[in-house]
Design a protein around this motif. Structure first.
Motif, PDB file in Angstrom:
ATOM      1  N   THR A   1       0.765  -1.496   0.195  1.00  0.00           N
ATOM      2  CA  THR A   1      -0.063  -0.087  -0.067  1.00  0.00           C
ATOM      3  C   THR A   1       0.922   1.231   0.152  1.00  0.00           C
ATOM      4  O   THR A   1       0.315   2.427  -0.235  1.00  0.00           O
ATOM      5  N   HIS A   2       2.255   1.139   0.261  1.00  0.00           N
ATOM      6  CA  HIS A   2       2.813   2.398   0.296  1.00  0.00           C
ATOM      7  C   HIS A   2       4.315   2.114  -0.262  1.00  0.00           C
ATOM      8  O   HIS A   2       5.210   1.509   0.263  1.00  0.00           O
ATOM      9  N   THR A   3       4.728   2.437  -1.495  1.00  0.00           N
ATOM     10  CA  THR A   3       6.022   2.259  -2.004  1.00  0.00           C
ATOM     11  C   THR A   3       6.414   3.492  -2.959  1.00  0.00           C
ATOM     12  O   THR A   3       5.648   4.562  -3.160  1.00  0.00           O
ATOM     13  N   HIS A   4       7.816   3.565  -3.155  1.00  0.00           N
ATOM     14  CA  HIS A   4       8.317   4.813  -4.061  1.00  0.00           C
ATOM     15  C   HIS A   4       9.189   4.082  -4.934  1.00  0.00           C
ATOM     16  O   HIS A   4      10.331   3.851  -4.825  1.00  0.00           O
ATOM     17  N   LEU A   5       8.458   3.939  -6.237  1.00  0.00           N
ATOM     18  CA  LEU A   5       9.333   3.297  -7.224  1.00  0.00           C
ATOM     19  C   LEU A   5      10.486   4.011  -7.749  1.00  0.00           C
ATOM     20  O   LEU A   5      11.593   3.438  -8.233  1.00  0.00           O
TER      21      LEU A   5
ATOM     22  N   VAL B   1      -5.209  10.293  -3.736  1.00  0.00           N
ATOM     23  CA  VAL B   1      -4.364  11.684  -3.183  1.00  0.00           C
ATOM     24  C   VAL B   1      -3.642  11.165  -2.019  1.00  0.00           C
ATOM     25  O   VAL B   1      -4.058  10.901  -1.115  1.00  0.00           O
ATOM     26  N   LYS B   2      -2.173  11.725  -2.257  1.00  0.00           N
ATOM     27  CA  LYS B   2      -1.325  11.726  -1.154  1.00  0.00           C
ATOM     28  C   LYS B   2      -1.056  12.934  -0.463  1.00  0.00           C
ATOM     29  O   LYS B   2      -0.660  13.922  -1.326  1.00  0.00           O
ATOM     30  N   ILE B   3      -1.293  13.198   0.849  1.00  0.00           N
ATOM     31  CA  ILE B   3      -0.884  14.580   1.311  1.00  0.00           C
ATOM     32  C   ILE B   3       0.169  14.082   2.633  1.00  0.00           C
ATOM     33  O   ILE B   3      -0.108  13.267   3.471  1.00  0.00           O
TER      34      ILE B   3
ATOM     35  N   GLU C   1      -0.614   6.941   6.885  1.00  0.00           N
ATOM     36  CA  GLU C   1       0.469   6.149   6.534  1.00  0.00           C
ATOM     37  C   GLU C   1       1.429   6.266   7.637  1.00  0.00           C
ATOM     38  O   GLU C   1       1.362   7.319   8.393  1.00  0.00           O
ATOM     39  N   HIS C   2       2.257   5.383   8.084  1.00  0.00           N
ATOM     40  CA  HIS C   2       3.241   5.400   9.053  1.00  0.00           C
ATOM     41  C   HIS C   2       2.626   5.325  10.355  1.00  0.00           C
ATOM     42  O   HIS C   2       3.009   4.370  11.378  1.00  0.00           O
ATOM     43  N   VAL C   3       1.697   6.342  10.870  1.00  0.00           N
ATOM     44  CA  VAL C   3       1.234   6.202  12.222  1.00  0.00           C
ATOM     45  C   VAL C   3       2.122   5.963  13.263  1.00  0.00           C
ATOM     46  O   VAL C   3       1.879   4.978  13.980  1.00  0.00           O
TER      47      VAL C   3
ATOM     48  N   THR D   1       5.223  -0.664   2.834  1.00  0.00           N
ATOM     49  CA  THR D   1       6.633  -0.791   2.888  1.00  0.00           C
ATOM     50  C   THR D   1       7.689   0.374   3.111  1.00  0.00           C
ATOM     51  O   THR D   1       8.653   0.406   3.595  1.00  0.00           O
ATOM     52  N   ASP D   2       7.062   1.432   2.165  1.00  0.00           N
ATOM     53  CA  ASP D   2       7.817   2.430   1.816  1.00  0.00           C
ATOM     54  C   ASP D   2       9.237   1.854   1.124  1.00  0.00           C
ATOM     55  O   ASP D   2      10.280   2.516   1.301  1.00  0.00           O
ATOM     56  N   ALA D   3       8.876   1.005   0.451  1.00  0.00           N
ATOM     57  CA  ALA D   3      10.194   0.373  -0.447  1.00  0.00           C
ATOM     58  C   ALA D   3      10.705   1.349  -1.263  1.00  0.00           C
ATOM     59  O   ALA D   3      10.117   2.173  -1.702  1.00  0.00           O
TER      60      ALA D   3
END
Ligand SMILES: [Zn+2]
Length: 381
Positions: free
Chosen positions: A51-55, A163-165, A224-226, A294-296
């Motif tokens: 649910t959370h990556t940065h290609l 949308v990411k904020i 995200e993260h929390v 993961t924030d991959a």
């Protein structure tokens, strides 16, 4: 058509045109000659969802420096490689929560046309952030009602899936403080309301308790993260934990590590890890809806195929094995607004599968024993 084993026993999954058309659990052997027999010890799972990556981050020692130095062509080359890395590990859907401009949409279109090229990418485009704020170098700066609404509309018009904020600051950006809020509750509400009006979910990056509180009140879909980050450590707040757990909002916990974290990150993080884990365990115990982002890409220990490595951490948080798998399949699909299509093996869903050796309910490590991967009905591994 695939003949194999799923959680509910032997099954034959019929596939046509990239979709599942039927799931036969009668145990009768299919007579069709286009059958892939996966063997008696193989387990067929829905393809995994991160649910959370940065290609666009390269999992190097200084991903921000490489990011800033790369021109668009070089960044796209890296993103394509990252997408392919994820896919081969059985991750058939990723949510890209931040790259430069709208480059993630380019790769998303490519993987939609060519399933072998990578997972389905649910792209946020550049995260909405304050001027000079966290990840400002992705070019998503916007402040004040008018700019925030325009930013949401632009993402919708260009075809973003989310949308990411940046509700709070973050560790990766020089000058940014993770425990401090970047936006107030009213700003977050403007973004959430406009996104929801346009049918888009909102992911709010939220480290500090104030940002978590405001994002929750604003009605975002995933937090995200929390991490409950305070200035000096973890700010445990039992009432907030209880509210979060009971809210129905998805908590996208940053899990998944292969190898060790960089020294400076360890020095910052390790004193906090125990107390953060304690808070996350409490979130799970109280029924919080946990998924894995993961924030991959942001550390060498977070390559783009790191997601399956998070099952052990999920277990340590007290999540039962089936719920741990759901956190990266069916629950993740709901969190990302693609339920029905992703994260399940049933008629009408996309034919995205990962086939692993053994039974991941008994042995989580079997998720790492990947025997085959299918994306939109195409065998890619
Ligand atoms: Zn991130």
């Amino acid at each position: 058509m695939f003949d194999g084993f799923t959680r509910s026993g032997p099954a034959t999954v019929h596939v046509r045109g990239g979709r599942i058309t039927a799931v036969d659990r009668t145990g009768s052997r299919p007579s069709d000659r286009y059958v892939v027999d996966l063997g008696a010890d193989a387990c067929l799972l829905p393809g995994l969802i991160d649910t959370h990556t940065h290609l666009a981050f390269d999992s190097g020692n200084d991903p921000v420096a490489s990011f800033v130095a790369a021109d668009d062509e070089r960044m796209l080359t890296g993103m394509r490689a990252a997408a392919r890395t994820a896919l081969l590990a059985g991750i058939t859907t990723v949510r890209d929560l931040g790259a430069r401009d709208f480059l993630a949409l380019t790769v998303a279109e490519e993987t939609l046309r060519t399933p072998e090229a990578g997972p389905e990418i649910l792209a946020a485009g550049p995260p909405i952030t304050t001027f000079g704020g966290h990840c400002h170098f992705m070019n998503g700066e916007a402040e004040g009602r008018g700019q925030l609404i325009d930013a949401v509309r632009e993402r919708h018009d260009r075809g973003c899936a989310v949308v990411k904020i940046m509700a709070s600051g973050g560790q990766m950006t020089r000058g940014s403080r993770a425990y401090l809020s970047q936006y107030g509750q009213e700003d977050l509400r403007i973004v959430a309301d406009e996104a929801h009006r346009l049918g888009l979910p909102v992911a709010a990056h939220a480290h500090g308790n104030e940002a978590i509180t405001d994002a929750l009140a604003a009605g975002v879909d995933t937090l995200e993260h929390v991490s409950f980050s305070g200035e000096k450590g973890i700010d445990e707040d039992a009432a907030l934990v209880e509210r979060l757990a009971g809210s129905g909002a998805f908590l996208s916990l940053t899990l998944g590590t292969r190898g060790t974290l960089p020294l400076e990150v360890r020095q910052h993080l390790e004193p906090r890890l125990d107390s953060r884990r304690k808070v996350h365990r409490e979130l799970v115990r109280l029924g919080g809806r946990v998924v894995v982002g993961t924030d991959a890409g942001i550390f060498p220990s977070k390559p783009h195929d790191v997601l399956p490595h998070s099952v052990e951490e999920l277990r340590n948080l007290g999540l039962p094995p089936a719920a741990s798998l759901a956190a990266m399949t069916s629950q993740a699909a709901i969190a990302c607004g693609v339920e029905g299509r992703k994260g399940r093996i049933s008629a009408g869903a996309d034919a995205d599968f990962v086939v692993v050796g053994g039974d991941p309910l008994r042995d989580p490590a079997s998720l790492l024993d990947v025997r085959a991967v299918f994306r939109a009905g195409v065998r890619v591994r």
